[in-house]
Motif scaffolding. Structure first.
Motif, PDB file in Angstrom:
ATOM      1  N   GLY A  80      30.722  19.329  27.879  1.00  0.00           N
ATOM      2  CA  GLY A  80      32.055  19.394  27.952  1.00  0.00           C
ATOM      3  C   GLY A  80      32.914  18.131  28.002  1.00  0.00           C
ATOM      4  N   ILE A  81      32.143  16.951  28.188  1.00  0.00           N
ATOM      5  CA  ILE A  81      32.637  15.755  28.122  1.00  0.00           C
ATOM      6  C   ILE A  81      32.709  15.502  26.672  1.00  0.00           C
ATOM      7  CG2 ILE A  81      32.187  13.258  28.505  1.00  0.00           C
ATOM      8  CD1 ILE A  81      30.895  13.961  31.260  1.00  0.00           C
ATOM      9  N   GLY A  82      31.668  15.672  25.975  1.00  0.00           N
ATOM     10  CA  GLY A  82      31.673  15.328  24.542  1.00  0.00           C
ATOM     11  C   GLY A  82      32.535  16.091  23.876  1.00  0.00           C
ATOM     12  N   ALA A  83      32.626  17.491  24.016  1.00  0.00           N
ATOM     13  CA  ALA A  83      33.741  18.249  23.486  1.00  0.00           C
ATOM     14  C   ALA A  83      35.311  17.691  23.595  1.00  0.00           C
ATOM     15  CB  ALA A  83      33.662  19.620  23.891  1.00  0.00           C
ATOM     16  N   SER A  84      35.311  17.032  24.944  1.00  0.00           N
ATOM     17  CA  SER A  84      36.858  16.554  25.075  1.00  0.00           C
ATOM     18  C   SER A  84      36.930  15.199  24.214  1.00  0.00           C
ATOM     19  CB  SER A  84      36.846  16.125  26.595  1.00  0.00           C
ATOM     20  OG  SER A  84      36.732  17.350  27.526  1.00  0.00           O
ATOM     21  N   PHE A  85      35.866  14.348  24.296  1.00  0.00           N
ATOM     22  CA  PHE A  85      35.921  13.103  23.464  1.00  0.00           C
ATOM     23  C   PHE A  85      36.241  13.346  21.932  1.00  0.00           C
ATOM     24  CE2 PHE A  85      33.898  10.873  27.282  1.00  0.00           C
ATOM     25  CZ  PHE A  85      34.926   9.788  27.281  1.00  0.00           C
ATOM     26  N   LEU A  86      35.497  14.438  21.410  1.00  0.00           N
ATOM     27  CA  LEU A  86      35.661  14.765  20.240  1.00  0.00           C
ATOM     28  C   LEU A  86      37.157  15.327  19.826  1.00  0.00           C
ATOM     29  CD1 LEU A  86      34.204  15.470  17.431  1.00  0.00           C
ATOM     30  CD2 LEU A  86      33.656  17.619  18.175  1.00  0.00           C
ATOM     31  N   GLY A  87      37.759  16.173  20.499  1.00  0.00           N
ATOM     32  CA  GLY A  87      39.056  16.637  20.422  1.00  0.00           C
ATOM     33  C   GLY A  87      40.009  15.356  20.560  1.00  0.00           C
ATOM     34  N   GLN A  88      39.824  14.364  21.645  1.00  0.00           N
ATOM     35  CA  GLN A  88      40.525  13.216  21.465  1.00  0.00           C
ATOM     36  C   GLN A  88      40.573  12.593  20.234  1.00  0.00           C
ATOM     37  OE1 GLN A  88      39.450  11.119  25.085  1.00  0.00           O
ATOM     38  NE2 GLN A  88      40.868  11.953  26.175  1.00  0.00           N
ATOM     39  N   PHE A  89      39.565  12.332  19.799  1.00  0.00           N
ATOM     40  CA  PHE A  89      39.021  11.683  18.402  1.00  0.00           C
ATOM     41  C   PHE A  89      39.889  12.453  17.553  1.00  0.00           C
ATOM     42  CE2 PHE A  89      36.647  11.311  14.512  1.00  0.00           C
ATOM     43  CZ  PHE A  89      36.372   9.722  14.133  1.00  0.00           C
ATOM     44  N   ILE A  90      39.773  13.575  17.288  1.00  0.00           N
ATOM     45  CA  ILE A  90      40.417  14.374  16.259  1.00  0.00           C
ATOM     46  C   ILE A  90      41.977  14.162  16.340  1.00  0.00           C
ATOM     47  CG2 ILE A  90      40.751  16.745  15.033  1.00  0.00           C
ATOM     48  CD1 ILE A  90      37.914  17.409  15.922  1.00  0.00           C
TER      49      ILE A  90
END
Length: 252
Positions: A80-90
């Motif tokens: 979940g943390i990884g998905a959140s960071f990926l969303g922020q990056f995009i």
């Protein structure tokens, strides 16, 4: 999104995450093997588990279940943390305009996974068992913790599609992504602990699992349609009218 609409999106996300967690546990690829998992992590035979259990055995079951769920939580929350960071990056990459795009992609994914979960769509590669195998040589809390991590990391056929929907939801709303994942874990843990305590109820729920999955699939499809179509504002108005109507009727 406006303030009220954002709050409603969060509420719908929380409800979806809790429901998805419960649905993952109650799925046909998890629930039927639940007694075997309990037997494996505690060293108590399935026959003993299904018989009369003393307070000591119940305590042992619940303690091992707690450590098992800690292992599960570690993997799920990390993803979940990884998905959140990926969303922020995009979103930063696209100058903050990616939220709606990811939300619509999440909507499509949730609709497809809802059809799959309900049994109306056959996706062959999702039916392959990929769970990590972990040999537990002795009964210990540390061993139980690692069994939990192995279980969560394995993407069993039912958990993968359902949890994937939550990860996309987390990516579409990075500020709340970790919270959604925690809600998913809580949704998974509550029925796990309840059925650990009331193990005799498992057989009845297994018989109803197909109905549970169909209802869960329909709810996922509904949520996916709301996300994709951008009709969140109408859902917001409906929920507000419903709440206000309920309060007014009580005051009257």
């Amino acid at each position: 999104m406006g303030g009220i609409e954002t709050e409603t999106f969060m509420l719908l996300g929380v409800l979806l995450a809790l429901g998805a967690g419960a649905l993952s546990f109650l799925s046909p690829c998890v629930l039927p093997i639940f007694p075997a998992y309990l037997s494996y992590i505690t060293g108590i035979s399935v026959k003993e588990l299904q018989g009369t259990r003393s307070t000591k055995i119940r305590g042992r079951l619940l303690t091992h279940s707690f450590f098992f769920l800690l292992g599960v939580s570690l993997v799920f929350i990390s993803l979940g943390i990884g998905a959140s960071f990926l969303g922020q990056f995009i979103q930063k990459l696209l100058f903050g305009d990616a939220g709606l795009l990811i939300q619509r992609i999440a909507g499509i994914f949730i609709i497809v996974m809802g059809l799959f979960v309900a049994g109306w769509l056959n996706i062959t590669f999702l039916m392959k068992e990929k769970r990590m195998q972990y040999k537990k040589s002795n009964v210990s809390y540390l061993g139980t913790f690692f069994v939990g991590t192995g279980f969560a990391a394995g993407w069993t056929p039912c958990i993968g599609p359902i949890f994937g929907s939550i990860l996309l939801l987390a990516a579409s709303n990075p500020s709340q992504g970790i919270f959604y994942t925690i809600m998913y874990v809580i949704g998974f843990a509550i029925p796990f602990l309840l059925l650990t305590f009331f193990l005799g109820s498992t057989k009845w729920i297994v018989r109803k699992s197909n109905v549970i999955m169909k209802v869960g699939g329909i709810l996922m499809i509904g949520m996916g349609i709301v996300l994709f179509s951008g009709q969140l504002s109408r859902v917001t108005e409906f929920l507000l009218d419903l709440v206000e109507g309920t309060w007014l009727s009580k005051l009257g």
